[in-house]
Design a protein around this motif. Structure first.
Motif, mmCIF file in Angstrom:
data_model
loop_
_atom_site.group_PDB
_atom_site.id
_atom_site.type_symbol
_atom_site.label_atom_id
_atom_site.label_comp_id
_atom_site.label_asym_id
_atom_site.label_seq_id
_atom_site.Cartn_x
_atom_site.Cartn_y
_atom_site.Cartn_z
ATOM 1 N N HIS A 209 -5.281 -1.057 21.266
ATOM 2 C CA HIS A 209 -5.496 -1.975 20.153
ATOM 3 C C HIS A 209 -4.175 -2.089 19.388
ATOM 4 O O HIS A 209 -3.466 -1.096 19.208
ATOM 5 C CB HIS A 209 -6.579 -1.464 19.207
ATOM 6 N N VAL A 210 -3.863 -3.290 18.939
ATOM 7 C CA VAL A 210 -2.622 -3.524 18.196
ATOM 8 C C VAL A 210 -2.970 -4.125 16.836
ATOM 9 O O VAL A 210 -3.751 -5.083 16.752
ATOM 10 C CB VAL A 210 -1.678 -4.478 18.959
ATOM 11 N N ILE A 211 -2.400 -3.531 15.771
ATOM 12 C CA ILE A 211 -2.609 -4.042 14.417
ATOM 13 C C ILE A 211 -1.244 -4.379 13.826
ATOM 14 O O ILE A 211 -0.359 -3.523 13.753
ATOM 15 C CB ILE A 211 -3.332 -3.011 13.531
ATOM 16 N N ASP A 212 -1.079 -5.636 13.419
ATOM 17 C CA ASP A 212 0.196 -6.099 12.856
ATOM 18 C C ASP A 212 0.019 -6.307 11.359
ATOM 19 O O ASP A 212 -0.920 -6.986 10.917
ATOM 20 C CB ASP A 212 0.606 -7.408 13.539
ATOM 21 N N VAL A 213 0.904 -5.720 10.568
ATOM 22 C CA VAL A 213 0.851 -5.854 9.104
ATOM 23 C C VAL A 213 1.782 -6.982 8.674
ATOM 24 O O VAL A 213 2.963 -6.986 9.040
ATOM 25 C CB VAL A 213 1.268 -4.538 8.418
ATOM 26 N N ASN A 214 1.245 -7.943 7.930
ATOM 27 C CA ASN A 214 2.036 -9.077 7.451
ATOM 28 C C ASN A 214 1.997 -9.135 5.930
ATOM 29 O O ASN A 214 0.939 -8.966 5.314
ATOM 30 C CB ASN A 214 1.484 -10.390 8.020
ATOM 31 N N SER A 215 3.158 -9.440 5.329
ATOM 32 C CA SER A 215 3.228 -9.467 3.870
ATOM 33 C C SER A 215 2.686 -10.760 3.283
ATOM 34 O O SER A 215 2.276 -10.802 2.128
ATOM 35 C CB SER A 215 4.674 -9.267 3.411
ATOM 36 N N GLY A 216 2.683 -11.860 4.065
ATOM 37 C CA GLY A 216 2.170 -13.127 3.568
ATOM 38 C C GLY A 216 2.909 -13.596 2.340
ATOM 39 O O GLY A 216 4.148 -13.621 2.313
ATOM 40 N N ASN A 217 2.160 -13.912 1.278
ATOM 41 C CA ASN A 217 2.772 -14.420 0.044
ATOM 42 C C ASN A 217 3.555 -13.362 -0.710
ATOM 43 O O ASN A 217 4.313 -13.673 -1.633
ATOM 44 C CB ASN A 217 1.684 -14.978 -0.894
ATOM 45 N N ARG A 218 3.372 -12.079 -0.331
ATOM 46 C CA ARG A 218 4.084 -11.018 -1.038
ATOM 47 C C ARG A 218 5.594 -11.119 -0.847
ATOM 48 O O ARG A 218 6.365 -10.527 -1.580
ATOM 49 C CB ARG A 218 3.604 -9.646 -0.543
ATOM 50 N N SER A 219 6.023 -11.855 0.181
ATOM 51 C CA SER A 219 7.463 -12.001 0.420
ATOM 52 C C SER A 219 8.154 -12.730 -0.731
ATOM 53 O O SER A 219 9.360 -12.663 -0.886
ATOM 54 C CB SER A 219 7.706 -12.755 1.735
ATOM 55 N N LYS A 220 7.357 -13.441 -1.564
ATOM 56 C CA LYS A 220 7.927 -14.152 -2.707
ATOM 57 C C LYS A 220 7.978 -13.277 -3.961
ATOM 58 O O LYS A 220 8.352 -13.729 -5.039
ATOM 59 C CB LYS A 220 7.081 -15.403 -2.999
ATOM 60 N N GLU B 85 4.773 -1.243 -0.809
ATOM 61 C CA GLU B 85 3.499 -1.604 -1.453
ATOM 62 C C GLU B 85 2.534 -2.233 -0.460
ATOM 63 O O GLU B 85 1.343 -1.913 -0.433
ATOM 64 C CB GLU B 85 3.764 -2.555 -2.627
ATOM 65 N N VAL B 86 3.050 -3.156 0.364
ATOM 66 C CA VAL B 86 2.189 -3.813 1.364
ATOM 67 C C VAL B 86 1.710 -2.793 2.394
ATOM 68 O O VAL B 86 0.525 -2.774 2.771
ATOM 69 C CB VAL B 86 2.938 -4.969 2.059
ATOM 70 N N ASN B 87 2.600 -1.930 2.864
ATOM 71 C CA ASN B 87 2.222 -0.947 3.883
ATOM 72 C C ASN B 87 1.180 0.044 3.377
ATOM 73 O O ASN B 87 0.246 0.402 4.100
ATOM 74 C CB ASN B 87 3.462 -0.197 4.377
ATOM 75 N N LEU B 88 1.314 0.479 2.121
ATOM 76 C CA LEU B 88 0.329 1.405 1.547
ATOM 77 C C LEU B 88 -1.032 0.730 1.398
ATOM 78 O O LEU B 88 -2.079 1.342 1.652
ATOM 79 C CB LEU B 88 0.818 1.933 0.194
ATOM 80 N N ALA B 89 -1.021 -0.539 0.998
ATOM 81 C CA ALA B 89 -2.290 -1.288 0.909
ATOM 82 C C ALA B 89 -2.888 -1.482 2.291
ATOM 83 O O ALA B 89 -4.118 -1.411 2.477
ATOM 84 C CB ALA B 89 -2.049 -2.638 0.236
ATOM 85 N N ASN C 268 9.905 6.769 2.255
ATOM 86 C CA ASN C 268 8.845 5.762 2.223
ATOM 87 C C ASN C 268 8.014 5.802 3.501
ATOM 88 O O ASN C 268 6.784 5.670 3.476
ATOM 89 C CB ASN C 268 9.448 4.371 2.031
ATOM 90 N N ARG C 269 8.695 5.972 4.651
ATOM 91 C CA ARG C 269 7.967 6.071 5.921
ATOM 92 C C ARG C 269 7.052 7.302 5.920
ATOM 93 O O ARG C 269 5.908 7.246 6.380
ATOM 94 C CB ARG C 269 8.941 6.115 7.096
ATOM 95 N N GLN C 270 7.575 8.406 5.370
ATOM 96 C CA GLN C 270 6.766 9.628 5.298
ATOM 97 C C GLN C 270 5.581 9.448 4.361
ATOM 98 O O GLN C 270 4.486 9.967 4.607
ATOM 99 C CB GLN C 270 7.647 10.797 4.815
ATOM 100 N N MET C 271 5.768 8.682 3.273
ATOM 101 C CA MET C 271 4.690 8.434 2.321
ATOM 102 C C MET C 271 3.541 7.663 2.985
ATOM 103 O O MET C 271 2.361 7.976 2.793
ATOM 104 C CB MET C 271 5.233 7.626 1.124
ATOM 105 N N VAL C 272 3.894 6.664 3.809
ATOM 106 C CA VAL C 272 2.880 5.888 4.520
ATOM 107 C C VAL C 272 2.137 6.785 5.511
ATOM 108 O O VAL C 272 0.903 6.730 5.640
ATOM 109 C CB VAL C 272 3.528 4.692 5.251
ATOM 110 N N TYR C 273 2.873 7.643 6.219
ATOM 111 C CA TYR C 273 2.278 8.569 7.190
ATOM 112 C C TYR C 273 1.308 9.533 6.511
ATOM 113 O O TYR C 273 0.173 9.743 6.978
ATOM 114 C CB TYR C 273 3.395 9.326 7.905
ATOM 115 N N GLU C 274 1.714 10.122 5.386
ATOM 116 C CA GLU C 274 0.865 11.073 4.668
ATOM 117 C C GLU C 274 -0.388 10.396 4.126
ATOM 118 O O GLU C 274 -1.477 10.975 4.127
ATOM 119 C CB GLU C 274 1.641 11.726 3.512
#
Length: 516
Positions: free
Chosen positions: A320-331, A342-346, A376-382
């Motif tokens: 299974h593949v899950i892709d995270v997209n920021s969408g409007n958050r890029s603005k 912020e997007v990755n944690l959400a 930040n990568r470690q924060m997402v992992y934890e």
């Protein structure tokens, strides 16, 4: 945490939704004709030995032969076979396992041909239900699960759940179980046993041993493949595994299932009996508790997170593949690194929920938005590890790679939950054209006229989309009021969020649909 279980009993299936703080986190659907469930014990027949795979295919009554690997035989397989052979078709009372002499363990690196031959009977348990084109996966290391304990025949070990962390409690439980467990039986103490008194655990142990003896008793009936013991119903199994102090309510819309669940909870947790409630409302139970709307929004290919971000979920045969997209958050005015974090944690919150909800198993690869900071990568992992700790399925999580990829393996024992959220439009049947919507109220009135005059109905309920219901109720002299006066009939409008925009149905006072 507020935990609720919503059980929708239908003619062909039972749908069970688990809500945590009103959010749907697990959905189980049990078909009424399901034959094979994890935990069922069978007396099967070896059909084919596969030395190259070090495995055998076993007939347990399924259209495809089930798969039994050498490593799933269990160390005491020879003792199990001897025990089954001595009791199969035997008229006398079975010899208690506590008085049976155990044989030496089989070799860990042995060959399947050393212990199995084609055509022989073998006692097996379903470890995985049939998935896709594969038959069931089997084990001969038999276990019988209860709420607090798991009984393991032909074993002499007492194992304590790793989630019970207090050393004193672990010692207490181990000492307690070693004092009451009969010879030749092992036991796994589950997390729910923490703090339980000896009387409770002893009563459950006796109950599990009784289930084992009933299983062996059925060996007297000749013929195989044969079902010896069936796992309890999915509803009760979920309650057994999940019921804890945070459970607040269990709602069910069927009186028979309501009484069954009350009796089951009374036997395992009498203090929780009052949380079971019978739902008698006119609105479907999943609509009443907002489950239907969440199902429609959570099972699609695209899943919204918040602030414009979203997930893309793809399923292949291998993973299974899950892709995270920021969408409007890029603005956003934040810098790129902060925005990505912020997007990755959400996304982590929603991904952990999606894995449980869809019961996704095997290999899952998550493509997070690139972050350059190792912290930040470690924060997402934890954060992912913390949220996945609530998941009852066995899983393993690897840290993010420098490319932002996270690999997760998750135990899969049942087919993945898949709900098609897109469907052929029932209003236009896929043509893309519908009747003029401005005429909808006239169409409803024409049908209403036919019912009132032809079928002599004095009370009618019209179930329809909430927007249409609101339109027909609008104003002091609403259309509903005018129709009631015109046709001298009591008219009730019932909004149905599961209906499509132009769908409507008529029901009599007994809630039976009025056919045309």
């Amino acid at each position: 945490m507020n935990t609720e279980l919503i059980i929708d009993v239908r003619e062909t299936e039972v749908a069970i939704a688990l809500l945590e703080d009103k959010q749907l986190v697990e959905l189980n659907k049990e078909q009424s004709n399901v034959q094979f469930s994890v935990g069922d014990i069978y007396l099967g027949k070896v059909k084919k030995i596969m030395p190259g795979l070090n495995a055998a295919f076993v007939d347990v009554g399924y259209e495809k032969d089930a798969f039994l690997h050498y490593l799933d035989l269990g160390p005491q397989f020879n003792t199990l076979q001897k025990y089954v052979k001595e009791h199969y078709s035997r008229k006398s009372r079975p010899v208690p396992l506590s008085k049976f002499n155990l044989l030496p363990d089989i070799e860990k690196g042995g060959k399947i041909t050393d212990v199995l031959t084609s055509g022989q009977p073998v006692m097996v348990q379903i470890a995985k239900e049939p998935i896709s084109t594969k038959g069931p996966r089997l084990t001969s290391e038999i276990s019988i699960a209860g709420r607090n304990l798991v009984l393991v025949p032909f074993n002499d070990k007492v194992s304590i759940s790793q989630k019970i962390t207090a050393p004193e409690e672990r010692k207490r439980l181990k000492r307690l179980m070693e004092s009451i467990i009969p010879k030749n039986f092992g036991v796994i103490v589950r997390t729910a046993a923490e703090g339980k008194k000896v009387a409770v655990l002893d009563a459950e142990l006796r109950s599990l041993i009784k289930r084992w003896e009933t299983t062996i008793e059925k060996l007297k009936t000749p013929g195989y493949p044969a079902l010896l013991t069936s796992e309890i119903k999915r509803t009760s199994a979920i309650l057994r595994d999940m019921l804890n102090g945070s459970f607040n309510s269990i709602y069910v819309n069927d009186e028979n299932v309501y009484h069954e669940i009350r009796e089951y909870i009374e036997s395992i947790a009498p203090e929780k009996e009052k949380i079971v409630k019978l739902y008698n409302g006119n609105v479907p139970i999943f609509d009443q508790f907002g489950v239907e709307k969440q199902i429609k929004s959570l099972f699609g290919r695209t899943v919204s997170i918040k602030s414009g971000a979203y997930l893309i979920v793809e399923h292949t045969e291998a993973l299974h593949v899950i892709d995270v997209n920021s969408g409007n958050r890029s603005k956003s005015s934040n810098d790129q690194e902060t925005n990505a974090l912020e997007v990755n944690l959400a996304a982590v919150d929603e991904i952990a929920r999606q894995l449980r909800l869809r019961d996704m198993g095997g290999i899952i690869v998550v493509d997070f938005i690139d972050m350059h900071n190792n912290e930040n990568r470690q924060m997402v992992y934890e954060r992912m590890k913390e949220l996945m700790s609530r998941d009852r399925a066995k899983h393993n999580i690897l840290p993010l790679t420098k490319f932002g990829l996270m690999q997760i393996t998750r135990q899969r024992v049942r087919p993945e939950m898949h709900i098609e959220t897109k469907e052929v439009c029932p209003a236009c049947n896929g043509t893309g054209k519908v009747e003029a919507t401005i005429l909808l109220d006239d169409q409803i009135e024409n049908r209403l006229s036919m019912i009132c005059k032809g079928k002599k109905q004095k009370s009618i309920t019209i179930k329809l989309h909430p927007y249409i219901a609101a339109f027909l109720k609008k104003g002091v002299l609403s259309k509903r009021f005018k129709w009631a006066l015109k046709y001298k009939c009591a008219i009730n409008l019932q909004p149905m969020s599961s209906y499509h925009f132009l769908e409507y149905h008529f029901f009599d006072k007994h809630d039976n649909e009025i056919e045309f």
